[in-house]
Every structure is written in C-alpha cells, then in structure tokens.
Design an enzyme around this catalytic site. Structure first.
Site, PDB file in Angstrom:
ATOM      1  N   GLY A  15       1.083  -0.905   0.250  1.00  0.00           N
ATOM      2  CA  GLY A  15       0.565   0.187   0.114  1.00  0.00           C
ATOM      3  C   GLY A  15       1.018   1.204   0.280  1.00  0.00           C
ATOM      4  O   GLY A  15       1.904   1.320   0.402  1.00  0.00           O
ATOM      5  N   ARG A  76       1.445  -5.297  -5.629  1.00  0.00           N
ATOM      6  CA  ARG A  76       1.450  -6.267  -5.131  1.00  0.00           C
ATOM      7  C   ARG A  76       1.537  -7.350  -6.315  1.00  0.00           C
ATOM      8  O   ARG A  76       1.121  -7.161  -7.815  1.00  0.00           O
ATOM      9  CB  ARG A  76      -0.545  -7.034  -4.827  1.00  0.00           C
ATOM     10  CG  ARG A  76      -0.914  -6.045  -3.880  1.00  0.00           C
ATOM     11  CD  ARG A  76      -1.139  -6.496  -2.667  1.00  0.00           C
ATOM     12  NE  ARG A  76      -2.024  -5.299  -2.425  1.00  0.00           N
ATOM     13  CZ  ARG A  76      -1.318  -4.591  -1.141  1.00  0.00           C
ATOM     14  NH1 ARG A  76      -0.666  -5.320  -0.177  1.00  0.00           N
ATOM     15  NH2 ARG A  76      -1.787  -3.692  -0.306  1.00  0.00           N
ATOM     16  N   ASP A 107       5.053  -5.149   6.400  1.00  0.00           N
ATOM     17  CA  ASP A 107       5.301  -5.857   6.515  1.00  0.00           C
ATOM     18  C   ASP A 107       5.397  -7.027   5.396  1.00  0.00           C
ATOM     19  O   ASP A 107       6.301  -8.567   5.070  1.00  0.00           O
ATOM     20  CB  ASP A 107       5.093  -6.498   8.079  1.00  0.00           C
ATOM     21  CG  ASP A 107       3.323  -7.447   8.015  1.00  0.00           C
ATOM     22  OD1 ASP A 107       2.888  -6.580   6.652  1.00  0.00           O
ATOM     23  OD2 ASP A 107       3.117  -7.498   8.652  1.00  0.00           O
ATOM     24  N   THR A 130       4.802   3.010   5.451  1.00  0.00           N
ATOM     25  CA  THR A 130       3.078   2.479   6.207  1.00  0.00           C
ATOM     26  C   THR A 130       2.453   3.633   6.815  1.00  0.00           C
ATOM     27  O   THR A 130       2.564   3.493   7.951  1.00  0.00           O
ATOM     28  CB  THR A 130       2.891   0.949   6.882  1.00  0.00           C
ATOM     29  OG1 THR A 130       1.183   0.825   6.806  1.00  0.00           O
ATOM     30  CG2 THR A 130       3.818   0.947   7.409  1.00  0.00           C
ATOM     31  N   ASP A 132      -0.137   2.331   8.491  1.00  0.00           N
ATOM     32  CA  ASP A 132      -0.394   1.637   9.632  1.00  0.00           C
ATOM     33  C   ASP A 132       0.009   2.033  10.872  1.00  0.00           C
ATOM     34  O   ASP A 132      -0.575   1.382  12.206  1.00  0.00           O
ATOM     35  CB  ASP A 132      -0.667   0.138   9.416  1.00  0.00           C
ATOM     36  CG  ASP A 132      -1.909   0.630   7.963  1.00  0.00           C
ATOM     37  OD1 ASP A 132      -3.240   1.685   8.052  1.00  0.00           O
ATOM     38  OD2 ASP A 132      -1.645  -0.603   6.939  1.00  0.00           O
ATOM     39  N   ASP A 134       1.593  -0.521  12.183  1.00  0.00           N
ATOM     40  CA  ASP A 134       1.917  -1.132  13.109  1.00  0.00           C
ATOM     41  C   ASP A 134       3.142  -1.987  12.859  1.00  0.00           C
ATOM     42  O   ASP A 134       3.453  -3.125  12.613  1.00  0.00           O
ATOM     43  CB  ASP A 134       0.878  -1.984  12.518  1.00  0.00           C
ATOM     44  CG  ASP A 134       1.094  -2.311  11.185  1.00  0.00           C
ATOM     45  OD1 ASP A 134       1.448  -2.096  10.311  1.00  0.00           O
ATOM     46  OD2 ASP A 134       0.657  -3.126  10.336  1.00  0.00           O
ATOM     47  N   ARG A 176      -5.653  -1.558   9.506  1.00  0.00           N
ATOM     48  CA  ARG A 176      -5.092  -3.314   9.154  1.00  0.00           C
ATOM     49  C   ARG A 176      -5.280  -3.734  10.648  1.00  0.00           C
ATOM     50  O   ARG A 176      -4.035  -4.107  11.296  1.00  0.00           O
ATOM     51  CB  ARG A 176      -3.261  -3.236   8.651  1.00  0.00           C
ATOM     52  CG  ARG A 176      -3.973  -3.638   7.022  1.00  0.00           C
ATOM     53  CD  ARG A 176      -2.050  -3.989   6.470  1.00  0.00           C
ATOM     54  NE  ARG A 176      -1.159  -4.250   7.971  1.00  0.00           N
ATOM     55  CZ  ARG A 176      -0.738  -5.364   7.520  1.00  0.00           C
ATOM     56  NH1 ARG A 176      -1.013  -6.571   6.840  1.00  0.00           N
ATOM     57  NH2 ARG A 176       0.070  -5.274   8.741  1.00  0.00           N
TER      58      ARG A 176
END
Lengths: 327, 327, 327, 327
Positions: A15, A76, A107, A130, A132, A134, A176
């Site tokens: 992303g 992707r 990740d 990212t 996120d 995370d 996410r």
C-alpha cells in the site's frame, strides 16, 4: 571478501503512503552523494521480474518531496512469492548491475525481502512506509503522521455538521487491525471514544460507552472506529446501535482511500529524509536484512524478522486520557 | 499539613501558539474529572491583576480543540514584574478561591511563575506553549509542529513560483534566536540550506553555500533563514547577496504572523491533551514549580529553573542530512 | 486561402499563476482531440528565441491539473521586445512547423503577442493567467480565485493571533495596482477595511477609518492593504499610523509570494479547462489576436487591444457591504 | 398601512452548509446597521415552536465568518408542517416582537416559509444555503463552492493512490439528485467521467464509457458518481462493473458528510455577505416571500414558488469539455 556496493536498486511495494517520495529522494541523493549509482525499480517486486528498471540522477527526484503517492508506483506481486519469480528477479537485478536493494513498504514488503535476501545473498535494507504504524521497532512509520492529520481534518469537517444537527457519528478509519490511527485520531479530534481491535470486542466497548452515560450532556458525539475484518467496522456497529439503542440518530462515514494520499506532513518528510540517508549509511556499514527505524528520535536498525513478527502495542494510557477528556 | 487543591486557575501568557486551546480544554476537563473546580483567567497574568476571572464548566471548552489562538487571550504584563502587581494578583487569586495555577506559555511565563510561586507559596505547574521549541527538558512544545507544517505549506507554494521562474528565495521563519523551525523546515521542504543562529555568523554560512557550488545545477533555490536580531534576518542577507553576488535573482519572503496561527496538527493536539491531564496529576501529586514536558514519548517533570535557563541544542546532524539531500 | 492549423505552440509568460497547468493540459488535449499537434515552448517567448521547443502528447499533461506554477516555466524576455528577437522567434516557430500560438499570461504577454501577430501574420489566442484579475473583458482570470483563497487562509491564521493579543494588523496583498484581491479578501476574511488604489489616497482612507470610530468596540482589527508603488503599501501606512496614532499596537505582514503558488481551486481549474478548449475552438474558427474570457459564465472573445488597454473597474458597492459588516 | 419592521428573526434550517455562519453574521450586522433589532432562532423552525430565541448584538457574530456549520444549529421539524405547529410558531414570534424573518436553507426551508408567510402575513426573505446548488434563480448557493473544493481536495488525495496502484476508482459525491457537484468536480479534478442523474440511466453512461475505450491508455481512472436513490450510487455501479467487466480493479469511496463541513471558501463567504445585506435591503423595500439570488454577479429576487418548483439545468456543454479532456 568484502561485498562492495557500487549500485543500488530502490523500490516501493505494498500500500502506498505519503512520504514514500521523500524517502525515494533521500535514498537516491544519499547514494549518489556517496558515489553509488541508483536504479529505480517500478511497481515493486513486479518491476524486478518484468525488468522495469531505470537509472536515476539527482534531478529525477527534484520537486517530489511534497508529493503524495509514489513516483515508482506500487503493486502486489504474486509471482515474487514463487522461487521461479525470485530467480527471474535476481537475474534481472544482476543484469542491471544492482548490488543491493532499498525497499520501502510494510511487513509484506519485508517478508519478501527477507526470503530474497536469504536465497540470493543480497544486501537489503528496508524503510517503514505505511500509514498504519504497525511495524515493531520504530516509533513511527513514514505516512502515519500524514494519515493522522488527514483524518482529523475530515473529522473537523464532520463535527461542523454533527454539532449543527446534534447527531452521533461513527467514523471508520484505516489501520489494518491496529488501533494507532483510531486511538490517536480520537484523542486529536476531541472524539467521544475510539473503538479499537486491541481491546475486547467492539460490542463490549460500545456497551461500556452507553453505560457510562455516553453523550448524556452533549449536543453531538463522534466515535472513531478502527476498520477490522472481525467486527465489520463502523457499519456493523451502527446496525447494532440501531437495533439496541434506536433512540440515537446515527450516521456512518468511512473515510477510505483519502487516508493514503495527500502531501506529507513535516514529520513524515523529515523521518523519510533521515531514514533514506540512514539506509545508505547502513549498506555502507555492511548491514543487511534490517529495517531502519526511529526510536526516541534516534536512528535504529531492526532485523526484518523482529519488525515483521513482533506485535507493536498501542499506548493504552491514551485510552484513559481520552475518557477523561470526553466528559 | 497538606495543601489541598479544590480549585485551580488556568491562563495563557506570552506569544500565542496553536494547541493552547487544546491544552485549556484538557486542563479544564482533567480538573473537573478529579473533582477540582476551574477558574479561567483572561489575558495571562494581567487578568489576575485586573480580576478577569470566570468559572469554567466542561462545556466552556467544547469544540475548541481544533481552534488556533487562545480563548483565554494573552498579553504581556509589565505590572506582574513588580512586587505590587504580584501582591494584587495573589489577593485576587485568593478571593477567587484559587489554590493553584496552571500556566501555559514560554520562558517569560515560567520566569514569572517561578517568582510568584516562591513569594506566595503557590503551587504552579507550567505547560510549554510556544512555536519556537526553545524550552529545555521537552522534546517538543505545544504549537511547534503546527508552525513547522504552516511553514512547509508556505514554502511549497513559493517553490511553485521559484521553480517556474528559476529564482533564489530567502524565506525568513520565526524562532526567537533558536534554529529549530529553520533547520527542520528546510529539511522538510527540500530547501537548499538553513541559516541558523546556532552556527557561526550568517554571513559565513552564506559564503560556505556559495563556495560549495550552491545552485550549480539547480533551476531554483530556497534558503530558510532563522529570524535573528543579530544579523537582521533574510533582508540583511539578501542585501549582502545583492552586493557580493549580483548574478543571483534574489527574492525575500518573511512569513511573519501566519506561523503563530491556524488549527493545530494532530501532534500538537495530542501532546496538549496529554500534558493537560499530566498537569492536574502533578498538582494532585503535590508537585509544584515544574513544567510538564514530553521526552521519548513519556511525560516528564522539569523544574522551572531548568526549563528556563538551560539551552536546548538543535540536532546538528540534521545539517549533515540537509547538505547531503541538497546535492 | 484558408490558413490551415496543423500544429500549435503553447507557452506561459509573465508572473505565474495557479491554474496555468490546468490551462496547458486543456489546450494540449483539446488540440490533439481535434487532430492538431502540440509543441510546448519553455520559458515563454524566450523559449521561442532560444528554441526550447518539445512536442507534447496527451500523457505529457497527465496529473498536472492540481499543480501550482507552470510546467512550461515562465520568464521575462527583453529580446522579444526587439525586431531581431521576434524575427528569430518567428524563424524557430516556422522551423518547428508551428502554425499558431496559444499564450497564457497577463497584459505584458498579450502586448507582445499583438505585435508579433501583426508583424508575422501569426494566429495567436491568449488565455488570461494572472492572480491580479486586472484584465478587461473577463469576469475572472486563471489564478485569481486561488490567490483570494490563499489570502483568506493566511488572514484566518493571523486573526487567531490578532484576537488573542488584541492587535491591529495591516496585511499587504498583491494586485499590481488593482484592488480586486484586497477588496474581496477583506470582505471574505471579515476584515475591518480594505485600502485600495482605486480610491483617493491611502492616507485619506486611513483617516476616514479612524474618524469613523474604527476599532471602537473591537478586540482586534485587520486591515487589508493593496500593494501599490505610489504609497509604499502596508509598511508606509504602519509608519504613518505609528506617527499620528501611536495608541494603536500595529503589526505588518506582507503575504508576498505565497499568493502566487499552491494547488488551484475548483473554480480556477474549471475556467482554465473551459478556456483551453475554447482557445482551440477559436483557432479552428479562424479567430486571432483575441483573449478568451468568461463573462456571465459564458465564453467570450476579447480583442487583445481591448483586454490590455481598458481599465477593469472594481465593484465599489462591495466597499459599502464591507463597511456595513465591520460595525 | 405600512408594515414597519423593527425586529427580525434569523434561522438556519435543513442540511447545514459552509457559509451559513457568514450569512448569519451579515444578516445580523446589516439589520443592526439599519436600526433593526435581531433575534436569533435556534434549530430552525423547531426553535420558533419551542421558543429558543435570543437577541443578538454585533459581537454575537464576531469571528464566525470562517467557521463551517451553523451557530444557530439546524433541525428537521415535522411539527411545523402542521397548522397547530405553525400557530405556536407565530404566537412565539409575536411574543418575541419579531416582525419579519430571514430564513437560510434549501427548498424544504422555502416551502415551509411560503406557507407560513401566506397563513400569517409574515414578511419572509430566504437565503439559498445548500451545498447542492439545486435552487432555481441563483447561479450559486451558499456552500456549493466550498463543497466543490472539499471534493477536489479529496479526489487529489485519492488520485495519489489511484496512480500509484493503477486502479479504477468510483467516488460518490452528494447532490440530492442534481449533478452540479459531480459534473463540476469531475472537470476540476481531471476525472475520466461524471455519472449524473440528469442523463439517461447510470448504466448507459457506464457502457458508453467502456465502449469509448475508457482507460485504454491510462494508468488509473477516476469516475465521479452523483448520489442518487434511483441507481444506488457508486456501490451499485461498482457491483455492475464487477459483474460485467471483472477485468477492472475497482474501488469505491463515498465521500459522505465531509462535504457539508469545513471553513467556507472566499466565494461562499462573499456571496453570503452580499446576500445577507441584500436580504435586509429587500425587507426594507417591502419585499417578501422571495429568495435572494445572485445572477451574473448581481443580486436578484426570486419568488419562493419559482425557486422551489423550477428545475435548474446543469450546463451540459461541460460534459463535452470533460470528454475532450479525458482523452
């Protein structure tokens, strides 16, 4: 024998996030500053396989620090998950005389990098790109601060309407399955509550809110909901609310893809710039299979295995602050 | 005997900064959450002397988290620097049943607070509210991140014109003789250089730039200059440049007061919210004459004397990053 | 014999304005849609003389509608004011097989175009690209609406500080001796007054303000001042104010070049898009030496001579509205 | 006998829109300027029935010109559709000594106003406050320009991601079955197409796009879809697309309530300011049951019956411009 790096490849994968361009600029210029050539690889690992590779000079990254998205595009790539795909990628990499890679992503990106690095003994350094936030081992990821600010600007607009009409809004944000964006945007936007995946079930959090006299004395309320496949997010909560507490006039807004775009904030541009320089420094120091992170405002190196596997906890004391401030 | 706090006063003083309202909201609600009454004091210390004091409830601070400026207004107050002024202030404070103060501002604010606290044995806790980020003991001050983002948005606009016309721009930013805003905004905006008061003379920095082949291959250049009484800032440098290097087409923009205003960023709203809660916690823990800071994302207590006196260094490694990225 | 147009050249000249890129995109695509080739000319008329000319396809103008500045760059060009310069320009134009020109800029641009068109019988159509809105024959120019919004966002930020400190601000805006930006931004930002070159002297306007009880009951005041070489703008007024009415705490901000940049507003992107299509339509209809304008939301053709020479009046009834609303 | 107006009431009703506060400010100050008292009525017609009425002075509307939403709040009011409800409203109005009303809203607001005016012989003037721009007799409504700009800022962000990932996005915008926002935002954001309710079925428009080689040579595409109960909007179209053309990677974003909020643009603040003054002028001129409009930049009076009943057509030539520019 020392593995000398004369040329690096740079790519963005997964992303996209605001600040990726600032990172590409920094990696490119820091490499050239150190006498290393730079090959830009388009569409992430896919471009390694389909051989979409171009040499970059410093001017290729002029005037991009402020742009959202990624000039290298992202994709992707199922083929990179197969040994055949990675073989082709390696052959193209060698043909392009690329000695090492800098990969910018999340990740999934680092998982691919780790396998590729092992199989073909390639030096790879990752930058955390990212929204996120995370990834374990770094206080913030490139794009997170921008997404947070995009969310609060949207919530500020919705609050105008919520206040004018005295309604209850459920606003769903990305993450996410991590609650960083939801919790921090709730705090920053003066929302009533954040419903995050790190705590019990979302239904319980909602019941708790209502029991605590939620919105008792308020004209309007905003609840930030983390997207989450488990619970269905804001829409599922709104339906539940409608069934069990029909007295509330509930509206739902799902912020969606606006959260991924936009010109990066100062913070994201600065960490992207610092991390890009650090990635080249790390390669020159013979580091590999690490992600560059920033902890307590200092550059750190985090092995891919740790960055990917370990869970990064949200700061639950912020939930306490949020509940004090929504009285 | 324990000094019990049943009612606090809150004020903003000195130059205003974005996020002061978020801090006022947080202090107010955290106090009320803990059963403490809140008196709002208008126009900083001046309002203590002229008795502009009103009781606040939670709804007085509704819908202000996103607003720039300060709803309590701010003012310089010469009278508070006299023993007579402080005596009146103390008497009004007692008459209003205020047991302790939370003061939001910069080092002038804390200097006043320290003296007042000593003379009258008043518990006072400070929150760092300034765009300059020049307070020792905290990684960032309330308003700094917003000012940084305001600057880079302005520089992004100017770059449109600089690039279209291939000019050299000197852009002067605030900082009260500290280079945080200049250095970080230069990095974040992709500027060619930052000229900051922490390093030798500004003239030397300019000469260094030009010797290093400044703008050799570039279409346009932007140099961020920290305001500084010593050198006269961007205008003085532009004149020098015009005299010694008339071949450059130089323009000057002084960003001025737009840097103090605007809706606060997520970061500033979050630290203001956390610090406000921490201020009330500190008072309940019988702390006094301290500034609340945030270091490595944790709340810390910094004695007023340290916060005011010690110099906070800029991270000079960033100058290295900046010079690598402007090739 | 019909002069058939198979290839056009497009250039931007003079001060850049937001929406020029949207206009370039529209001209390019409308030409290609009609089977006409497009040559991009860099740096305005200078590029015609120095032969900086490239062919454009539709993808050359992808993803630029939202960008400020001009991808074709702009420059002043003294040489184009000489017969020799124009001769070289014409020869290069012919060599590049360019049959007609679309020029985007202000009155300097159209003055050059008119002479060149006469001397060499070249079909030229102009698009009004300037933030100043000072071209006769069009309700608005490309960039004006964006500049207006940039100004009010800046004034909104300054108002945060003005209100917090109860000060009087003089804010100087651009306008090239026309009061459109000053008057409309004053109205839109809730300023106390606008001081514009179309009315008597600026000193008189200031005296009138003060006589009318200016700021009698207000906490803070903002006065928008049009830049003007005659009076010296905001700084000169502030000095006058300081001398004659030292009781006011006056601050000056000169917004400067931020007004020329930034992503264009919806309005500017829409008129740029419509005007670009209209320019190609006009050339196909054998029109020449005209500027495309929009009057009452309809496309109009304005001879260069009229667009340049006639003065465009500001709507002085707005001064009345402004003075009613600042009570 | 002349009906003398000594006191007016002002209210906002229906969906809120940015600029309503600028209108309230203007109505209030223009009334006071003319020696007329002002009563603020909260929550639209509901406040007339529940008697939520307060007197306003000029300072009640200070510092609101830049705020989204409405300080008077808004509400739907079923009771005002009954004769009993209107009777109570009239009695409260008389008790508050209100002689005339200024109502700010859309066609529901004016429908109520028309009936009330007839039944009780009350002078009422309306201001068009809606983001949908669907009122006949005025070129633009208060809030429309802001919503348009909010949409294009969101689309700019989504384009970053669309371009990085080479996807097809359907973005749904508001409009209450009118295509103004969809068509103009498509033009302004460089979208591929707008699907609007004014033209045949949405399915046909989609088929037409695909037949015309939609996205043939493009990296990514954005289609703006007007919300519409008939077709189900963007989600329904995405499902259709998925069934009939599964080769496209389609994403949907529904912008939702962010479109109603935010600080108004210069244009909306200016027309709100001018219309507010015009509303008071109209009442002083003994006008009633009219909406204030702006046509060709001049104030006009439109009978409620016309403003409500007549359909306002979108400018279909813009569809032509859009299709030329998306090649």
């Amino acid at each position: 024998m020392k593995y000398e790096i004369k040329c690096i490849g740079v790519l963005t994968s997964g992303g996209d996030s605001p600040g990726m361009n600032a990172a590409i600029r920094s990696v490119t210029r820091a490499a050239i500053f150190n006498g290393i050539r730079v090959k830009a690889i388009y569409r992430g690992y896919k471009g390694l396989i389909t051989n979409e590779i171009t040499e970059f000079q410093t001017q290729n990254v002029s005037n991009i620090i402020q742009q959202g998205g990624t000039i290298l595009k992202s994709a992707r790539c199922a083929e990179f998950r197969t040994p055949e795909g990675r073989k082709t990628a390696y052959e193209n990499m060698k043909a392009a005389e690329i000695d090492a890679l800098v990969v910018i992503g999340g990740d999934g990106t680092f998982t691919g990098a780790r396998i590729f690095a092992q199989e073909y003994n390639v030096p790879i350094v990752g930058l955390p790109g990212t929204i996120d936030n995370d990834l374990y081992g770094t206080d913030s990821t490139i794009g997170y601060d921008t997404a947070l600010n995009t969310i609060i600007e949207a919530v500020d607009k919705i609050r105008d309407t919520a206040t004018s009409h005295e309604r209850l809004f459920f606003i769903e944000v990305m993450g996410r399955d991590a609650g960083f964006l939801a919790l921090n945007s709730a705090l920053a936007s003066g929302a009533e509550a954040a419903i995050i995946p790190e705590r019990e079930t979302q239904e319980d959090q909602l019941e708790e809110l209502i029991k605590n006299g939620f919105r008792k004395s308020k004209n309007s309320s905003i609840v930030i909901v983390a997207e989450s496949e488990i619970t269905g997010g804001a829409n599922a909560l709104a339906e539940l609310m409608h069934k069990e507490h029909p007295e509330y006039d509930v509206r739902v807004t799902i912020l969606g893809h606006i959260q991924r775009g936009g010109s990066p904030t100062a913070h994201d541009r600065i960490i992207a710039s610092r991390m890009g320089v650090a990635a080249i420094d790390a390669l020159l120091d013979e580091q590999r299979s690490i992600m560059i992170g920033i902890v307590n405002d200092e550059i750190v190196h985090v092995p891919f295995t740790k960055a990917i596997k370990d869970d990064k906890p949200v700061d639950e004391t912020l939930l306490g602050v949020l509940s004090i401030l929504s009285i």
